[in-house]
Design a protein around this motif. Structure first.
Motif, PDB file in Angstrom:
ATOM      1  N   PRO A  54       0.841  -1.208   0.000  1.00 50.92           N
ATOM      2  CA  PRO A  54       0.000   0.000   0.000  1.00 50.92           C
ATOM      3  C   PRO A  54       0.875   1.256   0.000  1.00 50.92           C
ATOM      4  N   LEU A  55       0.354   2.339  -0.529  1.00 49.91           N
ATOM      5  CA  LEU A  55       1.107   3.591  -0.617  1.00 49.91           C
ATOM      6  C   LEU A  55       1.630   4.028   0.747  1.00 49.91           C
ATOM      7  N   MET A  56       0.835   3.831   1.795  1.00 55.59           N
ATOM      8  CA  MET A  56       1.246   4.303   3.115  1.00 55.59           C
ATOM      9  C   MET A  56       2.442   3.537   3.667  1.00 55.59           C
ATOM     10  N   LEU A  70       7.145  -1.649  -5.144  1.00 59.15           N
ATOM     11  CA  LEU A  70       6.142  -0.986  -5.969  1.00 59.15           C
ATOM     12  C   LEU A  70       4.913  -0.729  -5.107  1.00 59.15           C
ATOM     13  N   THR A  71       4.288   0.423  -5.287  1.00 56.74           N
ATOM     14  CA  THR A  71       2.995   0.634  -4.652  1.00 56.74           C
ATOM     15  C   THR A  71       1.917  -0.071  -5.471  1.00 56.74           C
ATOM     16  N   ARG A  72       0.783  -0.303  -4.852  1.00 57.28           N
ATOM     17  CA  ARG A  72      -0.314  -0.930  -5.592  1.00 57.28           C
ATOM     18  C   ARG A  72      -0.749  -0.061  -6.769  1.00 57.28           C
ATOM     19  N   GLN A  73      -0.678   1.260  -6.573  1.00 51.11           N
ATOM     20  CA  GLN A  73      -1.014   2.150  -7.685  1.00 51.11           C
ATOM     21  C   GLN A  73      -0.061   1.957  -8.855  1.00 51.11           C
ATOM     22  N   GLN A  74       1.240   1.860  -8.550  1.00 47.85           N
ATOM     23  CA  GLN A  74       2.228   1.647  -9.613  1.00 47.85           C
ATOM     24  C   GLN A  74       2.039   0.297 -10.294  1.00 47.85           C
ATOM     25  N   ALA A  75       1.507  -0.670  -9.562  1.00 51.39           N
ATOM     26  CA  ALA A  75       1.258  -1.993 -10.139  1.00 51.39           C
ATOM     27  C   ALA A  75      -0.048  -2.051 -10.916  1.00 51.39           C
ATOM     28  N   TYR A  77      -3.278  -1.022  -9.711  1.00 50.09           N
ATOM     29  CA  TYR A  77      -4.482  -1.333  -8.953  1.00 50.09           C
ATOM     30  C   TYR A  77      -5.665  -0.439  -9.337  1.00 50.09           C
ATOM     31  N   LEU A  78      -5.453   0.875  -9.361  1.00 49.21           N
ATOM     32  CA  LEU A  78      -6.569   1.787  -9.621  1.00 49.21           C
ATOM     33  C   LEU A  78      -7.125   1.606 -11.027  1.00 49.21           C
ATOM     34  N   GLU A  79      -6.241   1.383 -11.969  1.00 47.57           N
ATOM     35  CA  GLU A  79      -6.688   1.165 -13.345  1.00 47.57           C
ATOM     36  C   GLU A  79      -7.511  -0.114 -13.456  1.00 47.57           C
ATOM     37  N   ILE A  80      -7.047  -1.179 -12.823  1.00 42.54           N
ATOM     38  CA  ILE A  80      -7.759  -2.457 -12.874  1.00 42.54           C
ATOM     39  C   ILE A  80      -9.100  -2.347 -12.150  1.00 42.54           C
ATOM     40  N   PHE A  81      -9.118  -1.580 -11.066  1.00 42.35           N
ATOM     41  CA  PHE A  81     -10.331  -1.448 -10.265  1.00 42.35           C
ATOM     42  C   PHE A  81     -11.468  -0.802 -11.054  1.00 42.35           C
ATOM     43  N   GLU A  82     -11.142  -0.076 -12.101  1.00 41.27           N
ATOM     44  CA  GLU A  82     -12.189   0.568 -12.909  1.00 41.27           C
ATOM     45  C   GLU A  82     -13.088  -0.453 -13.602  1.00 41.27           C
ATOM     46  N   TYR A  83     -12.545  -1.642 -13.892  1.00 41.87           N
ATOM     47  CA  TYR A  83     -13.359  -2.651 -14.577  1.00 41.87           C
ATOM     48  C   TYR A  83     -13.469  -3.978 -13.829  1.00 41.87           C
ATOM     49  N   GLU A  84     -12.724  -4.136 -12.729  1.00 40.89           N
ATOM     50  CA  GLU A  84     -12.767  -5.388 -11.973  1.00 40.89           C
ATOM     51  C   GLU A  84     -12.856  -5.086 -10.482  1.00 40.89           C
ATOM     52  N   LYS A  85     -13.900  -5.621  -9.845  1.00 42.04           N
ATOM     53  CA  LYS A  85     -14.106  -5.347  -8.420  1.00 42.04           C
ATOM     54  C   LYS A  85     -13.737  -6.514  -7.514  1.00 42.04           C
ATOM     55  N   ASP A  86     -13.547  -7.708  -8.061  1.00 45.15           N
ATOM     56  CA  ASP A  86     -13.154  -8.855  -7.253  1.00 45.15           C
ATOM     57  C   ASP A  86     -11.708  -8.664  -6.792  1.00 45.15           C
ATOM     58  N   PRO A  87     -11.458  -8.615  -5.469  1.00 46.86           N
ATOM     59  CA  PRO A  87     -10.104  -8.303  -4.995  1.00 46.86           C
ATOM     60  C   PRO A  87      -9.068  -9.339  -5.411  1.00 46.86           C
ATOM     61  N   TRP A  88      -9.466 -10.616  -5.500  1.00 49.53           N
ATOM     62  CA  TRP A  88      -8.500 -11.646  -5.894  1.00 49.53           C
ATOM     63  C   TRP A  88      -8.143 -11.521  -7.377  1.00 49.53           C
ATOM     64  N   LYS A  89      -9.118 -11.187  -8.186  1.00 54.58           N
ATOM     65  CA  LYS A  89      -8.829 -11.002  -9.609  1.00 54.58           C
ATOM     66  C   LYS A  89      -7.987  -9.743  -9.845  1.00 54.58           C
ATOM     67  N   MET A  94      -2.591  -7.752 -11.355  1.00 51.51           N
ATOM     68  CA  MET A  94      -1.340  -7.055 -11.042  1.00 51.51           C
ATOM     69  C   MET A  94      -0.152  -7.991 -11.209  1.00 51.51           C
ATOM     70  N   ILE A  95      -0.306  -9.234 -10.743  1.00 47.94           N
ATOM     71  CA  ILE A  95       0.773 -10.205 -10.876  1.00 47.94           C
ATOM     72  C   ILE A  95       1.043 -10.497 -12.353  1.00 47.94           C
ATOM     73  N   ARG A  96      -0.011 -10.688 -13.146  1.00 45.53           N
ATOM     74  CA  ARG A  96       0.166 -10.988 -14.574  1.00 45.53           C
ATOM     75  C   ARG A  96       0.902  -9.877 -15.295  1.00 45.53           C
ATOM     76  N   ARG A  97       0.615  -8.631 -14.943  1.00 45.48           N
ATOM     77  CA  ARG A  97       1.277  -7.511 -15.609  1.00 45.48           C
ATOM     78  C   ARG A  97       2.780  -7.486 -15.328  1.00 45.48           C
ATOM     79  N   LEU A  98       3.167  -8.048 -14.181  1.00 45.93           N
ATOM     80  CA  LEU A  98       4.581  -8.027 -13.802  1.00 45.93           C
ATOM     81  C   LEU A  98       5.313  -9.308 -14.195  1.00 45.93           C
ATOM     82  N   SER A  99       4.579 -10.391 -14.407  1.00 48.03           N
ATOM     83  CA  SER A  99       5.186 -11.647 -14.841  1.00 48.03           C
ATOM     84  C   SER A  99       4.080 -12.539 -15.389  1.00 48.03           C
ATOM     85  N   GLU A 100       4.286 -13.045 -16.585  1.00 52.58           N
ATOM     86  CA  GLU A 100       3.224 -13.794 -17.231  1.00 52.58           C
ATOM     87  C   GLU A 100       3.208 -15.269 -16.855  1.00 52.58           C
TER      88      GLU A 100
END
Length: 376
Positions: A54-56, A70-75, A77-89, A94-100
């Motif tokens: 978390p940023l804090m 990395l902060t969640r924002q840098q990973a 999170y906020l962009e993904i949250f716009e279309y996905e609300k399930d916290p596990w997804k 975020m993990i997929r974006r950093l390693s496939e």
């Protein structure tokens, strides 16, 4: 396995994934970061661990952890949250974006996060707990941290032994400073000593009499004279998270001849096991040698007698690899282990003595610095 990178490559994975708080030993070992909320850690071969926080927590993590932060924002999170609300997804994306992937995960990885990752790539479970084997060999710095915790254990043990030694005996019971000397009072005084070392301990054992026949009975009530008292303490250093472990069995006044025989036999088994330990020795062979030693003296191990392993690794967990049991593998230089033979009989009581030390190429370097003395 020589390194975590080898574990990842040998599994056919691209990254090792953790999602845990610092209560998880693997997370604490990989990041040296303390947080009570779970965070995501990714370890790719030839790269330092990457921790998403978390940023804090970002500034503190940058200061305290060797991981890349990395902060969640840098990973994303906020962009993904716009279309996905399930916290596990969200975590999985975020993990997929950093390693496939493929993704290597520990046995206790959250099932919900596993399911969220599987649409992206294969998730491989580290079912052999290879990450635990990786951290079983301690660095000199880690051995120093364990030694610090052991000194706290010895100071607490010294307080307990002193109280028992100086107690008065009234009608077979121990009294200390005009009050009954109870297991709880001894534990309380031991805890005070450990806090002064910035260590804490849970479930410290101060068991007396027939209670000692149950290896993990914490003990209750007034302590008795001429009876075995098992004191087992395993503090954790609050700063580093590393543990120590030690046990002594004492008696205020001469115990029965049977208890004395048990003590002398267990003490001899401890010293014998210390002489067997070195790099390349088998944990299973050391355990079996002690079983055979007891059996030759008439102490068979079935439902009573020697009813637990000879020892275990100690580190960020109080019980970790390696094992000195019937399934124990070869010991390696840098393993920090306990040796704790014991004998337990329901109609007599039990005796356990435990020392902590480092496996070296040619022997066992004892960390414990405390006498073997039963009668106080």
């Amino acid at each position: 396995m020589d390194s975590l990178d080898d574990l990842i490559r040998n599994a056919g994975a691209a990254v090792y994934c953790l999602y845990a708080s610092s209560e998880n030993a693997a997370m604490r070992h990989m990041t040296r970061f303390v947080t009570h909320d779970p965070v995501t850690i990714l370890k790719r071969p030839d790269n330092p661990p990457l921790m998403i926080v978390p940023l804090m927590e970002a500034d503190r993590a940058q200061r305290e952890s060797p991981a890349e932060i990395l902060t969640r924002q840098q990973a994303g999170y906020l962009e993904i949250f716009e279309y996905e609300k399930d916290p596990w997804k969200i975590q999985a994306e975020m993990i997929r974006r950093l390693s496939e992937g493929p993704y290597l995960v520990p046995p206790d990885f959250p099932t919900a996060l596993t399911r969220a990752l599987e649409p992206y790539n294969t998730v491989i479970v580290d079912s052999s707990s290879g990450l635990s084997a990786h951290r079983a060999i301690k660095t000199p710095e880690e051995i120093g941290w364990i030694t610090n915790a052991q000194r706290a254990a010895e100071a607490a043990m010294d307080r307990a032994v002193s109280m028992i030694r100086h107690a008065d005996v009234k009608s077979g019971m121990l009294w200390y400073e005009d009050a009954p000397l109870t297991s709880d009072l001894v534990r309380y005084e031991m805890n005070k000593i450990m806090l002064a070392y910035d260590c804490t301990a849970q479930d410290t054992i101060v068991a007396c009499g027939l209670e000692t026949a149950m290896p993990h009975c914490t003990g209750s009530g007034v302590l008795k004279a001429h009876e075995p008292i098992v004191i087992d303490v395993f503090p954790c250093d609050n700063k580093t998270g590393y543990h120590a472990d030690m046990t002594r069995t004492v008696s205020r006044g001469e115990p029965s001849g049977k208890v004395t025989e048990l003590y002398e036999t267990v003490r001899d088994a401890l010293l014998m096991s210390e002489n067997m330990v070195q790099e390349g020795a088998s944990g299973a062979a050391c355990y079996q040698a002690v079983r055979d030693f007891f059996a030759e003296l008439g102490y068979q191990s079935d439902t009573e007698g020697f009813i637990h392993s000879l020892g275990h690794g100690v580190g960020l967990e109080i019980h970790e690899q390696p094992s000195l049991s019937g399934t124990g593998g070869d010991l390696r230089a840098g393993h920090v282990i306990t040796l704790e033979p014991g004998l337990y009989y329901r109609d007599t009581g039990g005796v356990r003595i435990e020392n902590l030390g480092v496996v070296e190429k040619t022997g066992f370097s004892r960390i414990t610095n405390y006498p073997l003395e039963m009668v106080l």
